[in-house]
Design a protein around this motif. Structure first.
Motif, short mmCIF file in Angstrom:
data_model
loop_
_atom_site.label_atom_id
_atom_site.label_comp_id
_atom_site.label_asym_id
_atom_site.label_seq_id
_atom_site.Cartn_x
_atom_site.Cartn_y
_atom_site.Cartn_z
N MET A 106 -11.93 13.03 23.37
CA MET A 106 -10.50 12.82 23.60
C MET A 106 -9.82 14.17 23.57
SD MET A 106 -7.71 10.55 23.72
CE MET A 106 -8.76 9.18 23.79
N SER A 107 -8.93 14.39 24.49
CA SER A 107 -8.21 15.65 24.61
C SER A 107 -7.23 15.84 23.46
CB SER A 107 -7.44 15.65 25.93
OG SER A 107 -6.55 16.73 25.97
N ALA A 108 -7.10 17.09 23.05
CA ALA A 108 -6.14 17.42 22.00
C ALA A 108 -4.75 17.67 22.58
CB ALA A 108 -6.62 18.65 21.22
N VAL A 109 -4.60 17.63 23.88
CA VAL A 109 -3.31 17.87 24.52
C VAL A 109 -2.36 16.72 24.19
CG1 VAL A 109 -2.10 18.18 26.71
CG2 VAL A 109 -4.36 19.20 26.36
N LEU A 110 -1.19 17.08 23.67
CA LEU A 110 -0.21 16.05 23.29
C LEU A 110 0.43 15.39 24.50
CD1 LEU A 110 1.75 17.79 20.42
CD2 LEU A 110 0.18 15.88 20.21
N PRO A 111 0.52 14.09 24.49
CA PRO A 111 1.29 13.42 25.54
C PRO A 111 2.78 13.57 25.23
CG PRO A 111 0.48 11.80 23.98
CD PRO A 111 -0.07 13.14 23.55
N ARG A 112 3.59 13.71 26.22
CA ARG A 112 5.03 13.82 26.03
C ARG A 112 5.64 12.43 26.20
NH1 ARG A 112 4.94 16.94 22.71
NH2 ARG A 112 7.19 16.85 22.69
N THR A 113 5.31 11.55 25.28
CA THR A 113 5.77 10.18 25.37
C THR A 113 5.94 9.62 23.97
OG1 THR A 113 5.40 8.07 26.48
CG2 THR A 113 3.47 9.11 25.45
N MET A 114 6.47 8.43 23.90
CA MET A 114 6.68 7.73 22.62
C MET A 114 6.01 6.38 22.70
SD MET A 114 10.64 8.32 21.77
CE MET A 114 11.31 9.95 21.61
N ARG A 115 5.75 5.86 21.52
CA ARG A 115 5.23 4.51 21.43
C ARG A 115 6.07 3.71 20.44
NH1 ARG A 115 2.39 6.15 25.36
NH2 ARG A 115 0.13 5.88 25.41
N VAL A 116 6.20 2.42 20.72
CA VAL A 116 6.92 1.49 19.86
C VAL A 116 5.89 0.69 19.07
CG1 VAL A 116 8.50 -0.48 19.81
CG2 VAL A 116 8.74 1.27 21.58
N VAL A 117 6.14 0.54 17.77
CA VAL A 117 5.27 -0.32 16.96
C VAL A 117 6.13 -1.22 16.10
CG1 VAL A 117 3.31 1.27 16.91
CG2 VAL A 117 5.03 1.42 15.12
N ASP A 118 5.68 -2.46 15.93
CA ASP A 118 6.39 -3.33 14.99
C ASP A 118 5.91 -2.99 13.58
OD1 ASP A 118 3.91 -4.64 14.61
OD2 ASP A 118 4.48 -6.34 15.83
N THR A 119 6.52 -3.61 12.59
CA THR A 119 6.20 -3.28 11.20
C THR A 119 4.75 -3.61 10.86
OG1 THR A 119 8.51 -3.50 10.57
CG2 THR A 119 6.88 -3.67 8.80
N GLY A 120 4.23 -4.70 11.38
CA GLY A 120 2.84 -5.04 11.13
C GLY A 120 1.89 -3.97 11.64
N LYS A 121 2.11 -3.51 12.87
CA LYS A 121 1.28 -2.45 13.45
C LYS A 121 1.48 -1.15 12.68
CE LYS A 121 -1.61 -0.79 16.36
NZ LYS A 121 -3.02 -1.18 16.31
N LEU A 122 2.71 -0.85 12.28
CA LEU A 122 2.96 0.35 11.48
C LEU A 122 2.14 0.33 10.20
CD1 LEU A 122 4.50 2.96 10.79
CD2 LEU A 122 6.29 1.49 9.80
N MET A 123 2.10 -0.81 9.53
CA MET A 123 1.30 -0.93 8.30
C MET A 123 -0.17 -0.64 8.59
SD MET A 123 3.38 -1.50 5.81
CE MET A 123 2.32 -2.07 4.49
N LEU A 124 -0.68 -1.15 9.71
CA LEU A 124 -2.07 -0.89 10.06
C LEU A 124 -2.31 0.60 10.34
CD1 LEU A 124 -2.81 -3.96 12.38
CD2 LEU A 124 -3.60 -3.59 10.02
N LEU A 125 -1.38 1.26 11.02
CA LEU A 125 -1.51 2.69 11.28
C LEU A 125 -1.50 3.50 9.99
CD1 LEU A 125 0.85 3.03 14.38
CD2 LEU A 125 -1.67 3.17 14.38
N GLU A 126 -0.60 3.12 9.08
CA GLU A 126 -0.52 3.82 7.80
C GLU A 126 -1.78 3.59 6.98
OE1 GLU A 126 1.77 5.96 6.75
OE2 GLU A 126 3.58 5.54 7.89
#
Length: 126
Positions: A1-21
């Protein structure tokens, strides 16, 4: 996977945020919030926004390198938006669906620029 940052955003709900954390905690990534803090303060019905700002490489931990350090705009239970950081693996970020148009991304970027940090908000809210 490339280390180049995408210039975009992503939306996550609270449940998904908890999984990411939880993933960040399990992998020992540096920037994350404790799950207990999130349960106490984050609006369970809100959406939150991730914006990659830095490629974080760890030569001594190649299994989790690179990471993308993301600004994280959270909505807390008071309805305010606060800014934090969350390290995510590039593959994890890329699996999140792209749902925002350019206008929405611009609006969120402005809100990120003016939001209190989690630390500032917690200090003020005591």
């Amino acid at each position: 996977m490339s280390a180049v940052l995408p210039r975009t955003m992503r939306v996550v709900d609270t449940g998904k945020l908890m999984l990411l954390e939880q993933e960040a905690e399990r992998l020992g990534l540096s920037r994350r919030l404790p799950a207990e803090w999130l349960r106490q303060h984050v609006d369970a019905t809100a959406v939150h926004y991730l914006f990659p700002v830095l490629v974080h490489e760890l030569a001594h931990r190649p299994e989790v390198s690179p990471q993308w350090r993301c600004e994280l705009l959270l909505t807390v239970r008071t309805g305010e938006e606060v800014l934090s950081l969350l390290d995510v693996l590039p593959a994890t970020f890329q699996r999140l669906p792209e749902t925002l148009d350019v206008t929405a991304k611009r609006d969120i970027a402005v809100r990120m620029g003016s939001a209190l940090s989690v630390w500032e908000w917690a200090r003020r809210s005591r």
